[in-house]
Design a protein around this motif. Structure first.
Motif, PDB file in Angstrom:
ATOM      1  N   LEU A  43       0.848  -1.182   0.000  1.00 34.78           N
ATOM      2  CA  LEU A  43       0.000   0.000   0.000  1.00 34.78           C
ATOM      3  C   LEU A  43       0.890   1.241   0.000  1.00 34.78           C
ATOM      4  O   LEU A  43       1.776   1.369   0.838  1.00 34.78           O
ATOM      5  N   ARG A  44       0.620   2.113  -0.969  1.00 36.68           N
ATOM      6  CA  ARG A  44       1.314   3.415  -0.972  1.00 36.68           C
ATOM      7  C   ARG A  44       0.245   4.458  -0.685  1.00 36.68           C
ATOM      8  O   ARG A  44      -0.697   4.574  -1.450  1.00 36.68           O
ATOM      9  N   GLY A  45       0.430   5.198   0.407  1.00 36.78           N
ATOM     10  CA  GLY A  45      -0.684   6.045   0.863  1.00 36.78           C
ATOM     11  C   GLY A  45      -1.800   5.099   1.250  1.00 36.78           C
ATOM     12  O   GLY A  45      -1.558   4.100   1.907  1.00 36.78           O
ATOM     13  N   ASN A  46      -3.044   5.352   0.780  1.00 41.76           N
ATOM     14  CA  ASN A  46      -4.010   4.263   0.930  1.00 41.76           C
ATOM     15  C   ASN A  46      -4.462   3.787  -0.436  1.00 41.76           C
ATOM     16  O   ASN A  46      -5.597   3.356  -0.613  1.00 41.76           O
ATOM     17  N   ARG A  47      -3.540   3.855  -1.396  1.00 38.20           N
ATOM     18  CA  ARG A  47      -3.879   3.365  -2.736  1.00 38.20           C
ATOM     19  C   ARG A  47      -3.429   1.925  -2.909  1.00 38.20           C
ATOM     20  O   ARG A  47      -2.247   1.623  -2.834  1.00 38.20           O
ATOM     21  N   PRO A  48      -4.366   0.994  -3.094  1.00 33.36           N
ATOM     22  CA  PRO A  48      -3.985  -0.403  -3.281  1.00 33.36           C
ATOM     23  C   PRO A  48      -3.313  -0.636  -4.623  1.00 33.36           C
ATOM     24  O   PRO A  48      -3.526   0.123  -5.555  1.00 33.36           O
ATOM     25  N   ASP A  49      -2.465  -1.659  -4.678  1.00 34.95           N
ATOM     26  CA  ASP A  49      -1.892  -2.080  -5.960  1.00 34.95           C
ATOM     27  C   ASP A  49      -3.016  -2.294  -6.962  1.00 34.95           C
ATOM     28  O   ASP A  49      -3.959  -3.021  -6.676  1.00 34.95           O
ATOM     29  N   PRO A  50      -2.913  -1.687  -8.121  1.00 33.18           N
ATOM     30  CA  PRO A  50      -3.940  -1.996  -9.119  1.00 33.18           C
ATOM     31  C   PRO A  50      -3.771  -3.447  -9.574  1.00 33.18           C
ATOM     32  O   PRO A  50      -2.671  -3.984  -9.538  1.00 33.18           O
ATOM     33  N   GLY A  51      -4.849  -4.069  -9.942  1.00 32.31           N
ATOM     34  CA  GLY A  51      -4.742  -5.424 -10.488  1.00 32.31           C
ATOM     35  C   GLY A  51      -4.945  -6.514  -9.466  1.00 32.31           C
ATOM     36  O   GLY A  51      -5.096  -7.674  -9.829  1.00 32.31           O
ATOM     37  N   ILE A  52      -4.949  -6.199  -8.180  1.00 33.83           N
ATOM     38  CA  ILE A  52      -5.236  -7.231  -7.175  1.00 33.83           C
ATOM     39  C   ILE A  52      -6.730  -7.216  -6.881  1.00 33.83           C
ATOM     40  O   ILE A  52      -7.270  -6.178  -6.512  1.00 33.83           O
ATOM     41  N   PRO A  53      -7.432  -8.344  -7.058  1.00 33.11           N
ATOM     42  CA  PRO A  53      -8.866  -8.338  -6.751  1.00 33.11           C
ATOM     43  C   PRO A  53      -9.094  -8.131  -5.254  1.00 33.11           C
ATOM     44  O   PRO A  53      -8.385  -8.698  -4.427  1.00 33.11           O
ATOM     45  N   LEU A  54     -10.063  -7.274  -4.912  1.00 36.14           N
ATOM     46  CA  LEU A  54     -10.411  -6.986  -3.523  1.00 36.14           C
ATOM     47  C   LEU A  54     -11.809  -7.521  -3.248  1.00 36.14           C
ATOM     48  O   LEU A  54     -12.724  -7.313  -4.035  1.00 36.14           O
ATOM     49  N   LYS A  55     -11.954  -8.202  -2.127  1.00 32.30           N
ATOM     50  CA  LYS A  55     -13.258  -8.773  -1.796  1.00 32.30           C
ATOM     51  C   LYS A  55     -13.563  -8.618  -0.319  1.00 32.30           C
ATOM     52  O   LYS A  55     -12.669  -8.553   0.508  1.00 32.30           O
ATOM     53  N   GLY A  56     -14.867  -8.591  -0.005  1.00 36.95           N
ATOM     54  CA  GLY A  56     -15.299  -8.713   1.376  1.00 36.95           C
ATOM     55  C   GLY A  56     -15.124 -10.152   1.823  1.00 36.95           C
ATOM     56  O   GLY A  56     -15.024 -11.070   0.995  1.00 36.95           O
ATOM     57  N   PHE A  57     -15.091 -10.393   3.137  1.00 38.08           N
ATOM     58  CA  PHE A  57     -14.806 -11.743   3.634  1.00 38.08           C
ATOM     59  C   PHE A  57     -15.828 -12.761   3.135  1.00 38.08           C
ATOM     60  O   PHE A  57     -15.492 -13.901   2.827  1.00 38.08           O
ATOM     61  N   ALA A  58     -17.087 -12.329   3.031  1.00 34.62           N
ATOM     62  CA  ALA A  58     -18.140 -13.247   2.593  1.00 34.62           C
ATOM     63  C   ALA A  58     -17.933 -13.697   1.145  1.00 34.62           C
ATOM     64  O   ALA A  58     -18.416 -14.755   0.745  1.00 34.62           O
ATOM     65  N   ASP A  59     -17.212 -12.882   0.370  1.00 32.85           N
ATOM     66  CA  ASP A  59     -17.057 -13.194  -1.060  1.00 32.85           C
ATOM     67  C   ASP A  59     -15.762 -13.943  -1.368  1.00 32.85           C
ATOM     68  O   ASP A  59     -15.478 -14.214  -2.531  1.00 32.85           O
ATOM     69  N   ILE A  60     -14.978 -14.260  -0.348  1.00 33.91           N
ATOM     70  CA  ILE A  60     -13.756 -15.034  -0.600  1.00 33.91           C
ATOM     71  C   ILE A  60     -14.149 -16.499  -0.775  1.00 33.91           C
ATOM     72  O   ILE A  60     -14.786 -17.078   0.103  1.00 33.91           O
ATOM     73  N   PRO A  61     -13.798 -17.088  -1.930  1.00 30.64           N
ATOM     74  CA  PRO A  61     -14.197 -18.483  -2.132  1.00 30.64           C
ATOM     75  C   PRO A  61     -13.433 -19.439  -1.211  1.00 30.64           C
ATOM     76  O   PRO A  61     -12.324 -19.135  -0.788  1.00 30.64           O
ATOM     77  N   ALA A  62     -14.054 -20.579  -0.912  1.00 23.66           N
ATOM     78  CA  ALA A  62     -13.390 -21.608  -0.104  1.00 23.66           C
ATOM     79  C   ALA A  62     -12.085 -21.999  -0.785  1.00 23.66           C
ATOM     80  O   ALA A  62     -12.039 -22.176  -1.999  1.00 23.66           O
TER      81      ALA A  62
END
Ligand SMILES: [Zn+2]
Length: 583
Positions: free
Chosen positions: A552-571
């Motif tokens: 993380l630079r500042g609060n900008r995430p690396d582009p290209g990494i998928p971001l998900k809520g915990f409920a949406d993380i697959p098993a």
């Protein structure tokens, strides 16, 4: 039943008189009954339906088998396996029953109600006066405590007339085999025990359900029992004085014990218990919590100020005991929110819900269960894994663990966590697709929050009525947050961390829109580890779906990494909770 009921009634009358002397706490808000809130399509309802269907289908003979075996009765059907047969026999039966009774009340499912009644009858047959079920049981009190809530729920939410007689039978059976007051770990060690595994009964959690048993039956016996299970000397007394006694304690059971503190306050009127609980919650927020709202790495509260949460990211995969911890956390937050009307408790409830238990994998037919949230850099979303290095055989086969008992209870509680009633109207605590039916009419909420920002509420009333709709404006809400009624924006700016009151004469067809600005922000794991941060948007931690630690630079995430809520993380997927900050 007749004699039991009459005795309970007479004792109830006496204890009501005695209790009338104590100053009665006046909660600001009160919860709605289970049947008042229906979830509508969305992730919460999907998890709710999944658990309802699972426990409705689970074989009754299988659930009762260990009870029948231990009582010397014919015990047909398959073994449950795992913890249910060995480590803590039948300990979660009461919780499965409790979950089913709550599901029955919410959905009005006749098959679910009928199943609850059959299970209560089946259980009652195994509760002989000698208490054979509890003989040589590692956790007689734990198993009994869960039966208490299961039977109370069966009575209240499914109207089962046999549930209270079964509660008395279970009480007679269990009492000779369990400690008769709350014990600390040290006190348990000093009592005779077969081996150390017999010293882990959670006596300090029993008061809550026993106070509820007193409330429902009026029987002074339960009131007297409840008082003895309040762990005053080592827990509530020092906490009430602001002493931090949490480090080193087993995390889930002591948060669960805060529910006993809340009941202690409400039933005894002693403010010491309220001070103890609010101090404990403040300490948990300040020193113990991950960005997800979860707490207790390795199931233990840490020493504050030593960077132990940060260190835990590298040295364990057991960061939060998810269904149990979330069950206790949501319950304590509901108590405090109802009592105080303070929106911070709603914020905390919401954070734990979205970032932990909503992502719990469904229980499998064989009892495999989701247990730990894992915030390690090599995390995978999985069922509880065997702990190879453990000397205990149940760590090698952890099917049907404690978390299989709390999961149906906590998902059944989603609806009653969403709305509360106050003297002047209704409080909307969770933004979730749902329908509330109350004395004024119907409130229907539609939204894709937190993935989207807009929340819409429509009213249908039997006649126009003056009352307030209070909306929780989360503490993190950004400046762009706004409220509109019938398309007209309200002039008052919503204040983060409060309930915004919309007071007017409402009529059918009125529409409230809440547009929640969810800014990105970061939170360090602890003050000693400032370069490991979680990325949050609104109530949700954004998990990076990646094998590699994201940056993380500042609060900008690396582009290209998928971001998900915990409920949406697959098993089975790899994910990262904490990012490394670089300049
Ligand atoms: Zn658990």
């Amino acid at each position: 039943m007749g004699g039991q009921t009459r005795r309970a009634f007479l004792q109830g009358a006496a204890s009501t008189l005695a209790a009338a002397a104590a100053p009665k706490p006046q909660p600001a808000l009160s919860p709605f009954p289970y049947g008042a809130v229906q979830l509508l399509d969305g992730p919460l309802k999907r998890q709710f339906d999944e658990n309802h269907a699972f426990f409705l289908k689970l074989s009754e003979d299988r659930m009762l088998k260990i009870y029948r075996q231990r009582a010397g009765l014919a015990a047909p059907g398959e073994d449950m396996g795992g913890w249910y047969d060995d480590f803590c026999p039948g300990a979660h039966f009461g919780q499965y029953l409790s979950g089913l009774a709550r599901f029955a009340a919410i959905t009005r499912s006749e098959p679910t109600r009928a199943k609850v009644h059959r299970l209560v009858r089946g259980l009652a047959e195994t509760m002989d006066p000698s208490g054979r079920f509890f003989v040589d049981h590692r956790y007689p009190g734990y198993a009994y405590d869960k039966l208490v809530i299961g039977l109370l729920d069966a009575h209240l939410w499914t109207g089962d007339p046999t549930a209270l007689p079964a509660l008395y039978a279970a009480t007679r059976a269990a009492r000779p085999h369990m400690a008769d007051h709350a014990l600390t770990a040290e006190e348990q060690q000093q009592r005779p025990h077969k081996d150390e595994t017999y010293t882990w009964d959670e006596t300090y959690t029993f008061a809550e359900n026993l106070f509820l048993a007193w409330e429902r039956t009026g029987d002074r016996m339960f009131f007297d029992m409840a008082k003895r299970y309040l762990l005053d000397r080592a827990f509530f007394d020092p906490l009430a004085e602001g002493q931090n006694v949490l480090p080193g304690l087993h995390a889930y059971s002591h948060v669960n014990a805060l529910g006993s503190g809340m009941q202690g306050y409400m039933k005894l009127g002693d403010r010491k218990y309220l001070r103890a609980v609010t101090n404990a919650v403040d300490l948990i927020w300040k020193d113990q919590s991950f960005a997800t709202g979860g707490w207790g790495p390795n199931e233990t509260f840490v020493e504050p100020g030593k960077g132990q949460l940060g260190a835990s990211l590298n040295d364990t995969h057991r960061h939060f005991e998810t269904p149990c911890g979330a069950y206790a956390h949501l319950k304590v937050m509901r108590y405090l929110l109802a009592l105080t009307g303070d929106a911070r408790y709603g914020d905390s409830l919401e954070r734990v819900l979205y970032n932990t238990v909503l992502g719990a994998l469904p229980i499998r037919e064989d009892g495999s269960s989701f247990y730990y949230s894992d915030y390690h850099a090599s995390a995978r979303k999985t069922y509880r894994q065997p702990i190879e290095e453990s000397k205990y055989r149940w760590d090698h086969d952890a099917r049907w663990p404690c978390c299989s008992g709390t999961l149906p209870q906590v998902v059944a509680d989603y609806g009653i966590s969403a709305y509360f009633r106050g003297v002047d109207g209704v409080y909307v605590n969770l933004c979730v697709p749902s329908k509330l039916t109350w004395s004024k009419g119907l409130l229907t909420q539609t939204t894709a929050y937190p993935d989207e920002d807009l929340v819409t509420m429509k009213l249908r009333l039997s006649s126009p009525a003056e009352f307030a709709v209070h909306l929780r404006i989360p503490g993190w809400a950004g400046k762009g947050t706004s409220v509109s009624i019938n398309g007209r924006r309200e002039r008052v700016e919503p204040q983060p961390g409060t309930f915004q009151a919309l007071r007017r004469t409402w009529k059918t067809g009125d529409v409230v829109e809440l547009d929640l600005d969810q800014p990105l922000r970061t939170e360090a794991v602890d003050a000693q580890t400032p370069d490991r941060v979680a990325l949050l948007r609104g109530p949700q931690v954004l998990f990076a779906i990646s094998d590699d630690q994201p940056v993380l630079r500042g609060n900008r995430p690396d582009p290209g990494i998928p971001l998900k809520g915990f409920a949406d993380i697959p098993a089975g997927a790899p994910y990262q909770t904490y990012w490394r900050v670089v300049a």
